[in-house]
Scaffold this motif. Structure first.
Motif, PDB file in Angstrom:
ATOM      1  N   TYR A   4       0.826  -1.201   0.000  1.00  0.00           N
ATOM      2  CA  TYR A   4       0.000   0.000   0.000  1.00  0.00           C
ATOM      3  C   TYR A   4       0.856   1.245   0.000  1.00  0.00           C
ATOM      4  N   PHE A   5       0.485   2.210  -0.830  1.00  0.00           N
ATOM      5  CA  PHE A   5       1.217   3.451  -0.946  1.00  0.00           C
ATOM      6  C   PHE A   5       0.831   4.384   0.187  1.00  0.00           C
ATOM      7  N   LEU A   6       1.683   5.381   0.389  1.00  0.00           N
ATOM      8  CA  LEU A   6       1.521   6.292   1.508  1.00  0.00           C
ATOM      9  C   LEU A   6       0.377   7.254   1.289  1.00  0.00           C
ATOM     10  N   LYS A   7      -0.066   7.889   2.388  1.00  0.00           N
ATOM     11  CA  LYS A   7      -1.185   8.830   2.303  1.00  0.00           C
ATOM     12  C   LYS A   7      -0.898   9.957   1.311  1.00  0.00           C
ATOM     13  N   SER A   8       0.377  10.352   1.216  1.00  0.00           N
ATOM     14  CA  SER A   8       0.698  11.433   0.291  1.00  0.00           C
ATOM     15  C   SER A   8       0.383  11.046  -1.137  1.00  0.00           C
ATOM     16  N   VAL A   9       0.578   9.778  -1.471  1.00  0.00           N
ATOM     17  CA  VAL A   9       0.245   9.333  -2.816  1.00  0.00           C
ATOM     18  C   VAL A   9      -1.256   9.319  -3.003  1.00  0.00           C
ATOM     19  N   MET A  10      -1.998   8.958  -1.955  1.00  0.00           N
ATOM     20  CA  MET A  10      -3.454   9.001  -2.029  1.00  0.00           C
ATOM     21  C   MET A  10      -3.926  10.419  -2.325  1.00  0.00           C
ATOM     22  N   VAL A  11      -3.275  11.407  -1.672  1.00  0.00           N
ATOM     23  CA  VAL A  11      -3.649  12.789  -1.933  1.00  0.00           C
ATOM     24  C   VAL A  11      -3.370  13.135  -3.377  1.00  0.00           C
ATOM     25  N   LEU A  12      -2.216  12.672  -3.886  1.00  0.00           N
ATOM     26  CA  LEU A  12      -1.884  12.926  -5.275  1.00  0.00           C
ATOM     27  C   LEU A  12      -2.920  12.331  -6.198  1.00  0.00           C
ATOM     28  N   LEU A  13      -3.401  11.128  -5.888  1.00  0.00           N
ATOM     29  CA  LEU A  13      -4.419  10.492  -6.712  1.00  0.00           C
ATOM     30  C   LEU A  13      -5.694  11.296  -6.733  1.00  0.00           C
ATOM     31  N   LYS A 140     -10.250  -1.803  14.962  1.00  0.00           N
ATOM     32  CA  LYS A 140      -9.387  -0.814  15.603  1.00  0.00           C
ATOM     33  C   LYS A 140      -9.388  -0.941  17.121  1.00  0.00           C
ATOM     34  N   ASN A 141     -10.363  -1.660  17.673  1.00  0.00           N
ATOM     35  CA  ASN A 141     -10.451  -1.794  19.127  1.00  0.00           C
ATOM     36  C   ASN A 141      -9.610  -2.947  19.676  1.00  0.00           C
ATOM     37  N   MET A 142      -9.072  -3.789  18.810  1.00  0.00           N
ATOM     38  CA  MET A 142      -8.179  -4.852  19.250  1.00  0.00           C
ATOM     39  C   MET A 142      -6.753  -4.328  19.336  1.00  0.00           C
ATOM     40  N   PRO A 143      -5.954  -4.843  20.248  1.00  0.00           N
ATOM     41  CA  PRO A 143      -4.565  -4.377  20.338  1.00  0.00           C
ATOM     42  C   PRO A 143      -3.786  -4.717  19.069  1.00  0.00           C
ATOM     43  N   VAL A 144      -2.944  -3.787  18.644  1.00  0.00           N
ATOM     44  CA  VAL A 144      -2.172  -4.012  17.423  1.00  0.00           C
ATOM     45  C   VAL A 144      -1.148  -5.123  17.609  1.00  0.00           C
ATOM     46  N   THR A 145      -0.861  -5.505  18.845  1.00  0.00           N
ATOM     47  CA  THR A 145       0.056  -6.608  19.094  1.00  0.00           C
ATOM     48  C   THR A 145      -0.572  -7.958  18.767  1.00  0.00           C
ATOM     49  N   ASP A 146      -1.883  -7.985  18.592  1.00  0.00           N
ATOM     50  CA  ASP A 146      -2.582  -9.213  18.209  1.00  0.00           C
ATOM     51  C   ASP A 146      -2.733  -9.213  16.690  1.00  0.00           C
ATOM     52  N   GLU A 191       5.179  -6.805  10.054  1.00  0.00           N
ATOM     53  CA  GLU A 191       5.595  -5.445   9.691  1.00  0.00           C
ATOM     54  C   GLU A 191       5.652  -5.279   8.174  1.00  0.00           C
ATOM     55  N   LYS A 192       4.486  -5.516   7.562  1.00  0.00           N
ATOM     56  CA  LYS A 192       4.348  -5.383   6.123  1.00  0.00           C
ATOM     57  C   LYS A 192       3.294  -4.322   5.806  1.00  0.00           C
ATOM     58  N   PRO A 193       3.349  -3.737   4.612  1.00  0.00           N
ATOM     59  CA  PRO A 193       2.326  -2.758   4.222  1.00  0.00           C
ATOM     60  C   PRO A 193       0.935  -3.384   4.221  1.00  0.00           C
ATOM     61  N   SER A 194      -0.070  -2.580   4.559  1.00  0.00           N
ATOM     62  CA  SER A 194      -1.439  -3.072   4.661  1.00  0.00           C
ATOM     63  C   SER A 194      -2.388  -1.901   4.443  1.00  0.00           C
ATOM     64  N   ILE A 195      -3.687  -2.144   4.631  1.00  0.00           N
ATOM     65  CA  ILE A 195      -4.649  -1.052   4.557  1.00  0.00           C
ATOM     66  C   ILE A 195      -4.529  -0.122   5.755  1.00  0.00           C
ATOM     67  N   ASN A 196      -3.775  -0.520   6.757  1.00  0.00           N
ATOM     68  CA  ASN A 196      -3.571   0.314   7.943  1.00  0.00           C
ATOM     69  C   ASN A 196      -2.076   0.537   8.180  1.00  0.00           C
ATOM     70  N   SER A 197      -1.436   1.141   7.187  1.00  0.00           N
ATOM     71  CA  SER A 197      -0.009   1.419   7.230  1.00  0.00           C
ATOM     72  C   SER A 197       0.777   0.117   7.383  1.00  0.00           C
ATOM     73  N   PHE A 242     -14.473   2.075   7.834  1.00  0.00           N
ATOM     74  CA  PHE A 242     -13.543   3.024   7.233  1.00  0.00           C
ATOM     75  C   PHE A 242     -12.502   3.452   8.265  1.00  0.00           C
ATOM     76  N   ASP A 243     -12.180   2.527   9.178  1.00  0.00           N
ATOM     77  CA  ASP A 243     -11.328   2.880  10.298  1.00  0.00           C
ATOM     78  C   ASP A 243      -9.840   2.816   9.986  1.00  0.00           C
ATOM     79  N   ALA A 244      -9.455   2.024   8.995  1.00  0.00           N
ATOM     80  CA  ALA A 244      -8.044   1.919   8.673  1.00  0.00           C
ATOM     81  C   ALA A 244      -7.531   3.224   8.059  1.00  0.00           C
ATOM     82  N   SER A 245      -6.217   3.387   8.057  1.00  0.00           N
ATOM     83  CA  SER A 245      -5.641   4.671   7.641  1.00  0.00           C
ATOM     84  C   SER A 245      -5.562   4.829   6.131  1.00  0.00           C
TER      85      SER A 245
END
Length: 275
Positions: A4-13, A140-146, A191-197, A242-245
């Protein structure tokens, strides 16, 4: 496994709309890429997703999302030459050239739905790595460590030998859905790209015992796969938010190719077969 590309690229799109601002895309003058039309309600957080095309559409740029008729689409590549053609009736075609890059794209819906039945018919496949129902769930309510807080899922229909999920995955169970025998697997992405960074998350897989034949109308009963994953404790988090970044939790019938050794194409039709 799309990066997944960064938010800045989304803005560019958003700024560029359906036509990319890159020099690569400006060279595709023979391809008609339609301007954005009526916004789609409810997904304004991801402005690129609100563009709605009202004619048959050809996409060649690196990144594009939106709706054609009643269907959402995603079209993403990190290089190379790939085009996605989508028609108003759900017919679509992906064409790619050989090279060292990754592509994933296809039509579907901008949210997952547990009771959805995905209808499709693939007429052609000349070497895609995956033809698959592809989507995400996120809580988003689950811990990111899970790792179960974010899940990327695949319901394979056809695949090549370039990537075999059963080799590196944890086996779950074998079950039958709509006359097809599937086996389930779970893999871990750290630690891979995803819909949530960049995140650590699970992948859930359903894989038939052999690739399914072309040219046949098929229906994928999504709830059967969600239940099969849950039977071994693999719970799919919320698929309609629509909770992911970086993206909503979309669900598409995708064609994926990575490092394709030669040119190829895959074509078919997708529809909502939910009764």
């Amino acid at each position: 496994m799309k990066n997944y590309f960064l938010k800045s690229v989304m803005v560019l799109l958003v700024i560029c709309g359906a036509v990319s601002c890159s020099s690569e895309d400006k060279s595709s003058a023979s391809t008609k890429e339609l301007a954005a039309g009526t916004p789609v309600d409810g997904i304004n957080k991801f402005q690129a997703y609100t563009q709605k095309y009202t004619e048959n559409t050809v996409l060649t740029q690196n990144h594009a999302t939106g709706h054609v008729g009643d269907l959402f689409f995603t079209h993403w590549k990190d290089g190379g030459t790939t085009s996605l053609t989508i028609k108003m009736d759900g017919n679509f075609n992906v064409s790619w050239q050989g090279g060292g890059y990754n592509y994933v794209g296809g039509p579907g819906w901008h949210f997952g739905y547990i009771n959805r039945v995905i209808g499709y018919n693939f007429a052609e496949d000349s070497g895609a790595n995956f033809i698959t129902v592809y989507g995400w769930g996120y809580d988003k309510n689950m811990p990111v460590t899970d790792p179960a807080h974010l899940v990327e899922y695949y319901i394979l229909q056809r695949w090549s030998d370039a990537y075999e999920p059963s080799q590196n995955g944890v086996f779950g169970k074998t079950f039958i859905s709509n006359g097809v025998e599937y086996s389930t697997y779970r893999t871990l992405r750290e630690e891979k790209p995803s819909i949530n960074s960049t995140s650590t998350f699970y992948q859930y897989w359903s894989k038939p015992n052999q690739p399914l034949a072309l040219g046949e109308n098929r229906e994928i009963i999504f709830a059967d796969h969600v239940k099969a994953w849950a039977d071994t404790g693999w719970i799919l988090p919320d698929m309609n938010n629509f909770d992911a970044s970086d993206d909503p939790t979309y669900q598409v019938m995708a064609v994926e190719v990575f490092n394709p050794p030669k040119d190829g194409t895959a074509s078919g039709r997708v529809w909502d077969a939910t009764k």
